[in-house]
Design an enzyme around this catalytic site. Structure first.
Site, PDB file in Angstrom:
ATOM      1  N   ASN A 272      38.176  24.924  47.372  1.00 23.03           N
ATOM      2  CA  ASN A 272      37.815  25.038  45.962  1.00 23.03           C
ATOM      3  C   ASN A 272      37.412  26.467  45.631  1.00 23.03           C
ATOM      4  O   ASN A 272      36.374  26.954  46.116  1.00 23.03           O
ATOM      5  CB  ASN A 272      36.653  24.105  45.620  1.00 23.03           C
ATOM      6  CG  ASN A 272      36.204  24.268  44.173  1.00 23.03           C
ATOM      7  OD1 ASN A 272      36.882  23.826  43.253  1.00 23.03           O
ATOM      8  ND2 ASN A 272      35.083  24.945  43.957  1.00 23.03           N
ATOM      9  N   GLU A 273      38.246  27.166  44.874  1.00 25.88           N
ATOM     10  CA  GLU A 273      37.972  28.449  44.208  1.00 25.88           C
ATOM     11  C   GLU A 273      37.845  29.642  45.142  1.00 25.88           C
ATOM     12  O   GLU A 273      37.533  30.747  44.670  1.00 25.88           O
ATOM     13  CB  GLU A 273      36.727  28.341  43.303  1.00 25.88           C
ATOM     14  CG  GLU A 273      36.910  27.326  42.175  1.00 25.88           C
ATOM     15  CD  GLU A 273      35.842  27.353  41.113  1.00 25.88           C
ATOM     16  OE1 GLU A 273      36.069  26.805  40.030  1.00 25.88           O
ATOM     17  OE2 GLU A 273      34.767  27.940  41.385  1.00 25.88           O
TER      18      GLU A 273
END
Length: 801
Positions: free
Chosen positions: A409-410
Site C-alpha cells: 500500500n502506497e
C-alpha cells in the site's frame, strides 16, 4: 490418526508478583482488562494511560501434559505477537519475530512448564533498525522493522495500542509415521471442465521414512488416490461441468468440499479439508487510447468493482470472532458491495473472514502486509517476509473469493513523491519485495490468480506510480485540499482509495467520551481524531457548501455526515458513469477499529453512518445520476445487472417552492453491465436560475438530483414537514416502528439519526430528499418508547436558517 489437543485453558500471565488468568487466543491488553488492571483504551484519553503495556516484557505460563500414544508431539502456535522466546522446562525451544506466521516445535514426551516470553515490540523493532539503518516512514513509530500489524503503532484513524500475546489458537498435534504439512490446491476451469491439482507436502517420522503411503482426495463426487514414498506428491481430480462461483450479484456461490486423506495402507494418518470454488479470474491490463486498464474479469465477465477497504475490525484483533466477521461482511453485502480490499497495514485475516466472503460472493483483494513505509530488505526481515508470504499464499489460496494479490500500500508512490528516494540514498526500501520476491512467490505457489506490485501502481516505472490513466489510483488531493466536486475532473482507470471523513454516531461518541461536553474541539473529540488537521479539513469541507454552525455541535455533526455521504457519492456516480474506462472504486473505508472520526461507513461501535446508506444507493446494480459536464449537465445511467435496462427517464426543472418550469421524457437503452451518458434538452438548462431552480430525474423507482450551486447559495424555503409514528412490531426493547415524514416544502437531505432515539435503535434509511407533498417511511427497530416528539428530535435536514 493424528490427534489434536487445543491449548486454550490453563494459561497464566505474569504481572508484578502475581499470575493472572490468561485467555488464549488473546493478548496482554485483554487479560489486563479482564483483571481490571487497566482502563478501556477506547474511552476518553485512556489510550495514553495504557501505553506502558506495550513497552514491557510479558510472560505467559502453562504446563504441558505428557502424551505417549504417538511417535511425535508438536506444539503449534498459529500466531505469536510478536517477538517471543518459547521455553519448555528451562530449555529454549525457539524464538519468533513475526506475528503473521505459524510456529511449530517438537515436544515429544515432554510434560513440563511452558513459558512464552514476549519482548516489547518497539525494542525488537529498534534493534533491527540499529542493525539495518534508518528508513523513512509516514508515521514516527518503527513499524517497518518488525513483522507485526503496522496499525498497532497507530494510524490516522487508529490508536497506538502496541499489543503482545498468543493471539491465535495454540495446540498440541500428536502423530505417527507422517502428517500432511501442506496442501496447495490449484483450481482451474477450462471450458466446462474443472480441475483440482492438490500439491501435497508431508513430514515423516524416522520410522516413516521411505514407507509407501497413500493419498486419497475427493471433490464434487470425484475420488482418486496415489501411492508414493517421498514427501511431495500431487493428486489430480477432474470435474465435469462444475457449477461456477460468481461474485455477488452476478450469480451463485456454489462451494465444494475438498478432502485429502493420508493413509498407511488401511490406517488413516491425517486429513485435510477445505471448501473450494470453481471460477476463473484475470486482470486485464491492456493498453488502450485512454492509458492502461485495470479490469477484473471473472468467468470471462468484465466487472466494475464496487469495493471498500477493510482494516482490522478491532485494534485488539483477537477479539474479532467469526460471528463478528459474518455480521460486518453481511453489512457490506447489504450495501451492494462486491469487493473487499484487505489493506496492507493490518493482518492476513482469520480463515473465518474468507469463509464468509466465499459464501456471500465478496471478492477479496489481498494486500501483502506493507504500508506507507520504506521496508529494509536485509536480514532478519527478508527471510521472515518470504516465509510469511509463502505460508499465507498457501493458506488463503483455497478461497474462491480471493481474486487479487497486491504487493503493498502506497510504498511505490511514496518512493517517487514523498522524498524517500533522496533520503534513502541507495538503501533498500522494499522494491525488491514488490517487483521481485512477492511476484516470484505468487507465480510459483498460486499461478491461478493475478498479482499487482502495489496500490497505487501504474504497471511500470514508465509512468508515475499514481498516474490516473494507468493502473490503480489513490485520490487523496480532494479530501486533503479540494472540494469533492473535483472528483469529476478526471476518470482514473481504477480508484483503489478515496474517501471523506465524518465523526461516528452520537451514541458512539457519548459512550467513548463519557461526561464530556461534546464540541468539535473538545478534548476527547480531538483525541479521537487522528488525521493530520482532520477537523480543519472537516470544517473546510462543510464551509464550501454550508454556513459553518458556531457553537451547535448537533448541527456540525449532521453537516459533516452529509458532506461525507455526498463526497463519496459524487465520486462513485461520476466514475461509474464512465465505465468501462473506469473499472472500479474501492472506498476508504468500510469499518473502524475503535470509536473515532474517520472515513468509515460503519463506526467503531458498529453503527451505520449516512455514508453506509449512500453506498447502498450508488453501488446498486442500477444507478441514475445527473452529472455536471463541460458542455452542461448530462443524464447518466449505469447498469451492473446481467439484463439490459430499457429506461424511460422523466427529468424536471423545478423551482425551490415546487413549481415545474420544464419537463422532458428521455429514453435510454443501457446494455447489461453497461453505462450511457446522455445530454439534456436545452429547456432543462439551469443557467443563472441555478440559485433557485434544480433538476430532478426519475426512472424505475430511482431518483437523481442536481443543484448547480452550493447549499449556502440556494434559495431553500424554510423546511416544513409532518411526522407520524406507526407501530408495526412488538412493543418494548424489540419494538419496530415506522417513522413517516411528509414534506410540506422541499426538504433536502432529511436524516433520522436512530441512536438519538435509543443507543440500540437502527434505521433502514439514510439521507433522503423530499419534494413538496412527498412522503418517506423510515423503519426503526430497537426503540422502546416511540413518540412523535422523540422522532422529531432525531430528525435533521438542510435548513437555510
Amino acid at each position: 490418526m493424528k490427534d489434536v489437543t487445543l491449548l486454550s485453558d490453563g494459561w497464566g500471565l505474569r504481572h508484578e508478583d502475581a499470575v493472572l488468568p490468561a485467555r488464549v487466543p488473546g493478548c496482554v491488553h485483554t487479560d489486563l482488562l479482564a483483571a481490571g488492571l487497566i482502563p478501556d483504551p477506547f474511552l476518553g484519553t485512556n489510550e495514553h494511560d495504557v501505553a506502558w503495556v506495550g513497552d514491557r516484557a510479558w510472560t505467559y505460563t502453562a504446563r504441558l501434559t505428557a502424551q505417549t500414544a504417538h511417535e511425535r508431539t508438536d506444539l503449534v502456535f498459529d500466531g505469536l505477537d510478536t517477538a517471543a522466546e518459547i521455553t519448555l522446562g528451562g530449555e529454549v525451544l525457539g524464538r519468533t519475530r513475526n506475528m503473521h506466521r505459524t510456529h511449530r516445535f517438537d515436544v515429544t514426551g515432554r510434560a513440563e512448564e511452558l513459558l512464552v516470553r514476549f519482548d516489547p515490540a518497539r525494542a525488537e523493532a529498534e534493534a533491527v533498525r540499529a542493525a539495518v539503518g534508518d528508513r523513512p516512514n509516514v508515521y514516527p513509530e518503527p513499524s517497518q522493522y518488525i513483522r507485526k500489524m503496522a496499525c498497532s503503532f497507530g494510524w490516522d484513524w487508529g490508536p497506538t495500542v502496541v499489543t503482545a500475546g498468543i493471539w491465535r489458537p495454540t495446540r498440541l498435534e500428536h502423530w505417527s509415521t507422517a502428517r500432511i504439512a501442506r496442501v496447495r490446491p490449484l483450481v482451474t476451469v477450462t471450458g466446462t471442465h474443472g480441475r483440482v491439482e492438490a500439491h501435497l507436502t508431508l513430514e515423516r517420522t524416522a520410522t516413516g521414512q521411505g514407507r509407501p503411503l497413500t493419498a486419497r482426495a475427493s471433490v464434487a463426487g470425484v475420488d482418486t488416490e496415489i501411492t508414493f514414498e517421498g514427501t511431495e506428491a500431487t493428486v489430480t481430480l477432474d470435474v465435469s461441468e462444475p457449477e461456477l462461483w460468481w461474485p455477488r450479484g452476478h450469480g451463485e456461490q456454489p462451494l465444494y468440499d475438498l478432502t485429502v486423506t493420508l493413509a498407511d495402507g488401511t490406517t488413516p494418518l491425517d486429513t485435510w479439508h477445505r471448501r473450494i470454488g470453481f471460477r476463473t479470474v484475470e486482470l486485464d491490463r491492456t493498453a488502450d487510447e485512454h492509458g492502461t486498464g485495470f479490469t477484473l474479469v471473472v468467468n470471462g465477465v468484465r466487472l466494475f468493482a464496487r469495493g471498500v477497504n477493510w482494516i482490522p475490525d478491532d485494534v485488539l484483533p483477537s477479539r474479532v470472532t467469526p460471528e463478528r466477521y459474518r455480521h460486518r461482511l453481511t453489512q457490506a453485502v447489504a450495501a451492494n458491495i462486491d469487493l473487499v480490499r484487505v489493506w496492507g497495514g493490518g493482518i492476513y485475516e482469520d480463515d473465518a473472514f474468507y469463509d464468509v466472503c466465499d459464501e456471500l460472493g465478496l471478492m477479496v483483494w489481498q494486500d501483502f502486509l506493507f504500508a506507507c513505509s520504506a521496508y529494509p530488505e536485509e536480514q532478519p526481515l527478508r527471510g521472515e517476509v518470504e516465509a510469511e508470504a509463502r505460508e499465507n499464499v498457501v493458506r488463503l489460496m483455497p478461497h474462491p473469493s480471493l481474486v487479487l494479490w497486491n504487493g503493498n500500500n502506497e510504498n511505490l508512490w511514496g518512493f517517487r513523491d514523498w522524498g524517500w528516494e533522496s533520503e534513502l540514498a541507495g538503501d533498500s526500501w522494499g522494491e525488491g519485495y514488490y517487483l521481485g520476491l512477492l511476484p516470484r512467490v505468487v507465480a510459483e505457489l498460486d499461478p491461478t490468480r493475478p498479482y499487482t506490485a502495489g496500490s497505487p501502481w501504474s504497471g511500470s516505472w514508465d509512468h508515475h506510480p499514481n498516474d490516473p490513466a494507468h493502473g490503480t489510483h489513490h485520490s487523496w488531493e480532494v479530501w486533503n485540499r479540494r472540494d469533492f466536486a473535483e472528483y469529476r475532473d478526471s476518470v482514473p482507470r481504477f480508484v483503489a482509495e478515496f474517501g471523506w471523513q465524518a465523526p461516528p454516531a452520537l451514541a458512539t461518541l457519548r459512550r467513548a467520551l463519557p461526561g464530556e461536553n461534546l464540541a468539535p474541539d473538545s478534548p476527547g473529540m480531538l483525541h479521537h481524531q487522528k488525521a493530520e488537521d482532520g477537523n480543519g479539513k472537516l470544517d473546510r469541507g462543510v464551509a464550501r457548501h454550508f454556513a459553518v454552525p458556531e457553537g451547535d455541535f448537533d448541527r456540525w455533526h449532521y453537516l459533516t455526515q452529509v458532506v461525507q455521504a455526498r463526497a463519496v457519492a459524487a465520486g462513485i456516480e461520476h466514475w461509474r458513469s464512465h465505465w468501462p474506462v473506469c473499472a472500479g472504486t474501492v472506498v476508504w473505508q468500510l469499518n473502524d477499529c475503535w470509536p473515532v472520526s474517520s472515513w468509515a461507513a460503519i463506526d467503531g461501535d458498529g453503527r451505520l453512518k449516512p455514508l453506509y446508506h449512500e453506498l447502498r444507493r450508488v453501488y446498486a446494480d442500477r444507478l441514475l445520476t445527473l452529472q455536471p459536464a463541460p458542455d452542461g449537465v448530462v443524464l447518466a445511467l449505469a447498469n451492473q445487472s446481467a439484463a439490459p435496462w430499457a429506461a424511460r427517464v422523466t427529468v424536471r426543472r423545478m423551482t425551490a417552492d415546487g413549481a415545474v418550469v420544464a419537463e422532458a421524457s428521455l429514453g435510454a437503452d443501457v446494455d447489461a453491465r453497461g453505462a450511457v451518458r446522455l445530454p439534456l434538452p436545452e429547456e432543462l438548462a439551469l443557467g443563472a436560475e441555478g440559485v433557485k431552480e434544480f433538476l430532478v430525474a426519475d426512472a424505475d423507482g430511482l431518483r437523481a438530483l442536481h443543484f448547480a450551486v452550493p447549499d449556502r447559495d440556494f434559495a431553500y424555503p424554510k423546511p416544513l414537514f409532518d411526522v407520524q409514528v406507526e407501530e408495526v412490531g412488538d412493543s418494548g426493547a424489540d419494538a419496530t416502528v415506522d417513522v413517516v415524514v411528509t414534506a410540506r416544502t422541499l426538504v433536502r437531505d432529511l436524516l433520522l439519526q436512530p441512536d438519538r432515539l435509543s443507543p440500540e435503535a437502527v434505521a433502514d434509511t439514510g439521507l433522503v430528499t423530499l419534494l413538496r407533498g412527498e412522503r418517506v417511511r423510515i423503519r426503526v427497530s430497537g426503540w422502546s418508547e416511540p413518540s412523535v416528539d422523540g422522532a422529531r428530535s432525531a430528525i435533521f435536514c438542510v435548513d437555510p436558517a
